[in-house]
Design a protein around this motif. Sequence first.
Motif, short mmCIF file in Angstrom:
data_model
loop_
_atom_site.label_atom_id
_atom_site.label_comp_id
_atom_site.label_asym_id
_atom_site.label_seq_id
_atom_site.Cartn_x
_atom_site.Cartn_y
_atom_site.Cartn_z
N VAL A 36 -3.36 15.69 -70.78
CA VAL A 36 -2.29 16.68 -70.91
C VAL A 36 -1.46 16.32 -72.13
CG1 VAL A 36 -0.28 17.71 -69.80
CG2 VAL A 36 -2.24 17.01 -68.41
N ILE A 37 -1.29 17.31 -73.01
CA ILE A 37 -0.46 17.10 -74.21
C ILE A 37 0.72 18.06 -74.13
CG2 ILE A 37 -0.39 17.22 -76.74
CD1 ILE A 37 -3.43 16.76 -76.71
N LEU A 38 1.93 17.50 -74.30
CA LEU A 38 3.14 18.31 -74.40
C LEU A 38 3.61 18.25 -75.84
CD1 LEU A 38 5.32 17.39 -71.28
CD2 LEU A 38 3.61 19.17 -71.52
N GLY A 78 21.16 20.35 -73.58
CA GLY A 78 19.99 20.85 -74.27
C GLY A 78 18.85 21.15 -73.34
N VAL A 79 18.08 22.12 -73.76
CA VAL A 79 16.89 22.50 -73.04
C VAL A 79 15.80 22.63 -74.09
CG1 VAL A 79 15.78 24.34 -71.72
CG2 VAL A 79 18.15 23.71 -71.24
N ALA A 80 14.64 22.11 -73.79
CA ALA A 80 13.50 22.27 -74.70
C ALA A 80 12.41 23.02 -73.94
CB ALA A 80 12.99 20.91 -75.16
N VAL A 81 11.72 23.88 -74.63
CA VAL A 81 10.55 24.53 -74.06
C VAL A 81 9.35 23.97 -74.81
CG1 VAL A 81 9.35 26.70 -73.65
CG2 VAL A 81 11.83 26.59 -73.43
N LEU A 82 8.47 23.31 -74.07
CA LEU A 82 7.32 22.66 -74.68
C LEU A 82 6.03 23.36 -74.27
CD1 LEU A 82 8.26 18.92 -74.11
CD2 LEU A 82 8.73 20.35 -76.11
N GLY A 93 -6.85 24.49 -70.34
CA GLY A 93 -5.83 25.47 -70.01
C GLY A 93 -4.58 25.23 -70.81
N LYS A 94 -3.69 26.23 -70.83
CA LYS A 94 -2.44 26.14 -71.57
C LYS A 94 -1.29 26.59 -70.67
CE LYS A 94 -4.09 26.93 -76.27
NZ LYS A 94 -3.58 25.68 -76.82
N GLY A 95 -0.11 26.19 -71.02
CA GLY A 95 1.08 26.62 -70.30
C GLY A 95 2.32 26.23 -71.06
N ILE A 96 3.46 26.42 -70.45
CA ILE A 96 4.72 25.97 -71.03
C ILE A 96 5.55 25.32 -69.94
CG2 ILE A 96 4.82 27.67 -72.91
CD1 ILE A 96 6.91 29.17 -71.22
N ILE A 97 6.43 24.43 -70.35
CA ILE A 97 7.36 23.78 -69.41
C ILE A 97 8.72 23.75 -70.07
CG2 ILE A 97 6.76 21.46 -70.24
CD1 ILE A 97 7.24 20.49 -67.31
N LYS A 98 9.73 24.05 -69.27
CA LYS A 98 11.11 23.98 -69.74
C LYS A 98 11.66 22.62 -69.33
CE LYS A 98 14.63 26.46 -67.99
NZ LYS A 98 15.52 27.59 -67.73
N ILE A 99 12.16 21.86 -70.30
CA ILE A 99 12.69 20.53 -70.05
C ILE A 99 14.21 20.61 -70.06
CG2 ILE A 99 12.73 18.11 -70.78
CD1 ILE A 99 9.94 19.09 -70.11
N GLU A 100 14.81 20.40 -68.91
CA GLU A 100 16.27 20.32 -68.82
C GLU A 100 16.65 18.86 -68.66
OE1 GLU A 100 18.24 23.07 -66.21
OE2 GLU A 100 16.57 24.48 -66.37
N GLN A 101 17.71 18.48 -69.34
CA GLN A 101 18.12 17.08 -69.35
C GLN A 101 18.53 16.60 -67.95
OE1 GLN A 101 21.48 16.92 -71.96
NE2 GLN A 101 22.49 15.35 -70.79
N ALA A 107 5.71 21.73 -63.93
CA ALA A 107 4.92 22.90 -64.28
C ALA A 107 3.50 22.67 -63.76
CB ALA A 107 4.90 23.13 -65.78
N THR A 108 2.79 23.78 -63.52
CA THR A 108 1.40 23.71 -63.10
C THR A 108 0.54 24.44 -64.13
OG1 THR A 108 2.05 23.67 -60.78
CG2 THR A 108 -0.23 24.30 -61.25
N VAL A 109 -0.59 23.83 -64.48
CA VAL A 109 -1.53 24.44 -65.40
C VAL A 109 -2.88 24.53 -64.71
CG1 VAL A 109 -2.75 24.15 -67.61
CG2 VAL A 109 -0.33 23.58 -67.46
#
Length: 113
Positions: A36-38, A78-82, A93-101, A107-109
């Motif tokens: 898994v790569i973020l 801050g919030v990052a979307v990776l 597979g691909k997806g996105i995850i929102k990282i909140e501090q 997330a599930t892929v």
Amino acid sequence: MGGMSLSLGSCNKKEDTIAKVKVLDTANAIVVGARVILYGTSTKVPVEPVIRRDTAFTNTSGIAIFNYNDVYQTGQAGVAVLDIDAKKDDLKGKGIIKIEQETENVATVFIQP
């Protein structure tokens, strides 16, 4: 007076900033050992290179765990979307995850041929 004064500062313990990505196949079965790569993608124009790439492998529960404590400083909002890329053999597979501090972000892929 031989009294002792104890003063505690208002140091807030920083909570962990964790990203967990669960990888499942098309049969909803957990996938052990998936890579898994973020990574973050720049939204600036012209596009800058990838902001950061982290790689982990899923454990026996099908979950890859990433720790982002070094990214967020205490008090920083801050919030990052990776983006997520997951791969195991010929499945991907691909997806996105929102990282909140200071939160456990999940997330599930689903990966498929």
